[in-house]
Write an enzyme that holds these catalytic residues in place. Structure first.
Site, PDB file in Angstrom:
ATOM      1  N   GLY B 270       0.796  -1.213   0.000  1.00 11.64           N
ATOM      2  CA  GLY B 270       0.000   0.000   0.000  1.00 11.64           C
ATOM      3  C   GLY B 270       0.830   1.265   0.000  1.00 11.64           C
ATOM      4  O   GLY B 270       2.063   1.253  -0.092  1.00 11.64           O
ATOM      5  N   GLU B 293       6.611 -10.510   2.451  1.00 10.56           N
ATOM      6  CA  GLU B 293       5.574 -11.371   1.864  1.00 10.56           C
ATOM      7  C   GLU B 293       5.373 -11.103   0.369  1.00 10.56           C
ATOM      8  O   GLU B 293       5.172 -12.007  -0.416  1.00 10.56           O
ATOM      9  CB  GLU B 293       4.241 -11.141   2.577  1.00 10.56           C
ATOM     10  CG  GLU B 293       4.234 -11.631   4.011  1.00 10.56           C
ATOM     11  CD  GLU B 293       2.967 -11.233   4.736  1.00 10.56           C
ATOM     12  OE1 GLU B 293       2.239 -10.346   4.253  1.00 10.56           O
ATOM     13  OE2 GLU B 293       2.704 -11.812   5.802  1.00 10.56           O
ATOM     14  N   ASN B 383      -9.966  -6.565   6.563  1.00 12.31           N
ATOM     15  CA  ASN B 383      -9.320  -7.608   5.774  1.00 12.31           C
ATOM     16  C   ASN B 383      -8.953  -8.782   6.682  1.00 12.31           C
ATOM     17  O   ASN B 383      -9.672  -9.755   6.759  1.00 12.31           O
ATOM     18  CB  ASN B 383      -8.088  -7.059   5.063  1.00 12.31           C
ATOM     19  CG  ASN B 383      -8.441  -5.948   4.077  1.00 12.31           C
ATOM     20  OD1 ASN B 383      -9.551  -5.896   3.579  1.00 12.31           O
ATOM     21  ND2 ASN B 383      -7.509  -5.062   3.815  1.00 12.31           N
TER      22      ASN B 383
END
Lengths: 507, 507
Positions: B270, B293, B383
């Site tokens: 983001g 990740e 999320n």
């Protein structure tokens, strides 16, 4: 002069506790040994407390920062707290005088994972360590130290502190010698290596602690027992909790998810833990292992009857009767017990690799499986998180246990929302009260709530919890984790105001 | 027939997505590939959704349990959610249609640490896996699989599922071949071994995934892009947050706690993460590493200009422009990027050993440093926790970042008490908003509150927070973590009722 001090240089440094304590000055950060009332210094902290008291009387401020392994005893935590001699304390504590001051706001307390303490000291997060005060069982001819009844953070304290004060305690069994495994392979990132420990009984270190003799400013001889930690027989609630957990383990064996050899056991201390361990013996388990923090009297029995094949820990916290039993069968126990630094006993890497079965007490859980291990009504500290997070996050199973009520039934151990979170919904697999066991694995939040209310809550509080949950499922802002924010903490608020979580009408 | 399928047995299994989807029946547990919109199956889930729709039209119930690596895309999560085809979903998701159903209470969602998913499947905690649907970039002559743009849990899905459906996506760059490092050394306790990964660029596995050909019931050819993940330039708040964090890193270097080489970076995705990465380039850092990740477009730039020497991840989540850049400089990037299973990219053992600098976004933090990463007003899922807990608990530094306000200034990112806890006070070292950075290391709760209010809170909310804290310090039930339980969650309650955390008078 004690036979325990076999190196001339250290002999030259023998002095009184009062003289040794003079090395500690106001504002210093002092790192002390001690874990679960074992292996803590007995003389210097009391001598220091006397100096603090003199300073207080003279109108001077004398406060230090104190780092330990975990909880100590009245001679350390109690003595320093009573004279208001500490401005900061970390990590885990369980002393009434310390707790009182933390909750009064006169003593700052940092409650951190026990596996994090040593590395945070190495990282420099606590600043400079001025003095280490470490109890040992002896000093060898080569200047290395025979560790005492706990290892805790002593390796780190001895390496990190500018000055070192040693207490050589001849009360500690000479037979402790050889039971320790002090790992010297730690390093700072990016130089860290895998910790090559694959079984609870693997030795990866040395039997002694090293110290730079030039840093040792004082050696104090003592002959004083560790805090007495005899334990009472488990009560009915503890026996029932143990029963549910043992049924669950049998069930897991039947399902093929565990064998009769189980996996290395981690067990908190206290009544419930003892009941569980006792139940394993009654259940006919043999040849198990423990990879845990503390070895108490009950574990000696399990070692003796073969339920446990061996036990690894960082602290050997025995009552006088336990010490007697240990001394009477020294060779038997010495070959079956290993004491390690707490950064190894609690290391996430090792706990996940071994697949520990983590069994810890709690203060309360909420219907969604969040666990509060530390706070009363969100504000008051009880003891601390200890190593429960290290084991719960990384173990094969994470179990939290508590009676379903406290304070004579006035307080529920299962609440709509916990007043403080130490273990999140992501880290809790199994909750147990004397009412029953809730297996939360593979369940979403609302499924968890249903099961926790049905199996763990006390019947007196079950309808209130069900009512809260039903209304939250109707009126909540979202249906993932339905809550009514206006009353989620109202049970605690009522407890603070009335002493009871029961509503006024039925209280 | 695609050149990507080079083994005759797999060629014989080539079929349509619709026929492949027929292997999936109501009630099954289906494990799918996919991590952060990369490497998810594109055809079979949509064919399955069509079957579900037909069943729905016929008045039949057709719902399955879906396990993935992390978030996927409209073709998987969106398609299945829109036809109400999932009864359970885990782990991390970010799909609007999925989110809506979770919050409506029609879809159960289990939000677990990304490092836990594979091992919980192996432990049997999710029951039997009926079918795996896995996208690959190709099938080699020897029957091994060239992994796609994410590895995720695919190794585990292929091994654990009874049946396997492969999607061979020729849109995926052929150049992915050789970038993967699939570790096959995992085992169940008590047989686990150390994971011998000591540097982010160490290879410990194989470039391919293995699969038992007898389990492969269908091979489906696709040519479809991953979810577009182009990113917008960082906004002002993100740039300020990045600025505070970069100042902090400089400060740590000055103090000798870090070097100019830093430590392996873990970065969420983001705007804020991109601003931080951009800032590192501007700050002249060179030769850094990432152990994280997801690799997004921005990281390609850092690799190109030498800020990053290499990056290890589990997902390669590029926009079409990113893919173009990658394909134009294949050899350069292939030697600098490694993709691993998520149980390794997020493994506590490895993260702690490497000493990652963990930088993650959050929804809100409270004055004591508890962090909410997942919930709006305690009940609504956003999320999920993703890997933030894996990195925050085990990293060298744990940093959480967010703008100090949301919803046009109506909602504060710093609150008296978070409405849901994903990261406890024990796991949070640094909080950053565009207002400033609070370094919470070595601070007790009341010291933390003071610093968080002073440095992180927005000026509009600072007086309200200070007032809450002052009154809690006067009237709270204890002074360790002073709270007023009656109003601790009142800001969220007000937000739910009025859309704003501001009191009515000033809103």
């Amino acid at each position: 002069m004690s036979e325990r001090i076999r190196h001339p240089l250290f002999r030259d440094r023998i002095t009184s506790a009062a003289e040794a304590a003079a090395a500690i000055r106001p504002g210093m950060t002092v790192a002390m040994s001690g874990f679960t009332g074992a292996g803590y210094p007995k003389a210097v902290p009391q001598a220091l407390a006397a100096r603090v008291e003199q300073a207080n009387a003279a109108g001077e401020r004398f406060r230090i920062k104190v780092l330990t392994g975990a909880s100590t005893a009245p001679e350390l935590d109690g003595a320093l707290a009573k004279v208001e001699g500490m401005e900061l304390r970390l990590p885990y504590q369980s002393d009434p005088a310390v707790r009182e001051r933390i909750n009064a706001g006169t003593l700052d307390y940092i409650d951190i994972h026990l596996s994090h303490v040593a590395q945070h000291a190495w990282f420099g997060f606590f600043g400079k360590l001025d003095v280490a005060v470490v109890e040992v069982a002896g000093i060898r001819e080569d200047g290395s130290l025979v560790p005492s009844s706990s290892v805790g953070n002593n390796k780190t304290w001895l390496e990190q502190a500018d000055k070192v004060i040693l207490e050589v305690n001849s009360w500690q069994p000479a037979a402790l010698d050889g039971m320790h495994d002090v790992y010297y392979g730690t390093a700072l990132p990016p130089h860290r290596k895998p910790i090559l420990l694959e079984h609870p009984d693997d030795r990866i270190g040395e039997p002694s602690l090293r110290v730079d003799p030039d840093k040792v400013v004082a050696v104090v001889e003592t002959h004083a027992p560790d805090r007495n930690s005899a334990f009472s027989p488990p009560d009915e609630a503890s026996r029932r909790i143990a029963g549910h957990l043992l049924d669950f383990l049998s069930h897991e064996i039947d399902r093929g998810r565990l064998t009769r050899g189980l996996l290395p056991l981690q067990s908190g201390v206290g009544n419930i833990a003892n009941a569980v361990l006792g139940g394993l013996a009654e259940g006919g388990y043999q040849g198990l292992t423990a990879y845990t923090e503390v070895i108490q009297d009950g574990m000696l029995e399990l070692l003796k009857n073969g339920t446990l094949r061996m036990a690894s820990a960082t602290s050997f916290s025995l009552s006088p009767a336990g010490i007697e039993e240990f001394n009477a069968n020294v060779d038997f126990y010495r070959s079956r017990i290993l004491l390690r630094p707490q950064e190894i006993s609690n290391h996430p890497e090792v706990i996940r690799r071994l697949g520990c079965i983590a069994m810890n007490g709690m203060i309360e859980a909420d219907i969604y499986g969040n666990v509060n291990s530390t706070h009363i009504a969100g504000s008051r500290i009880m003891n601390g998180i200890g190593g429960s997070g290290d084991f719960a996050r990384n173990g094969y199973l994470s179990v939290f246990m508590s009676p379903s009520t406290a304070r004579g039934g006035q307080v529920s151990g299962i609440v709509p929302m916990v007043s403080h979170v130490d273990h999140t919904e992501h880290d809790t697999m199994v909750l147990v009260t004397e009412q029953g066991l809730a297996d939360l694995r593979g369940l979403a939040p609302r499924q968890r709530a249903k099961r926790v209310i049905e199996t763990c809550a006390h019947p007196d509080f079950r309808p209130m919890l069900q009512d809260y949950f039903d209304r939250a499922c109707r009126d909540g802002h979202g249906m993932h984790t339905p809550h009514l924010l206006g009353e989620a903490l109202s049970w605690h608020q009522r407890m603070v105001e009335t002493g009871s979580m029961r509503p006024a009408a039925t209280g």
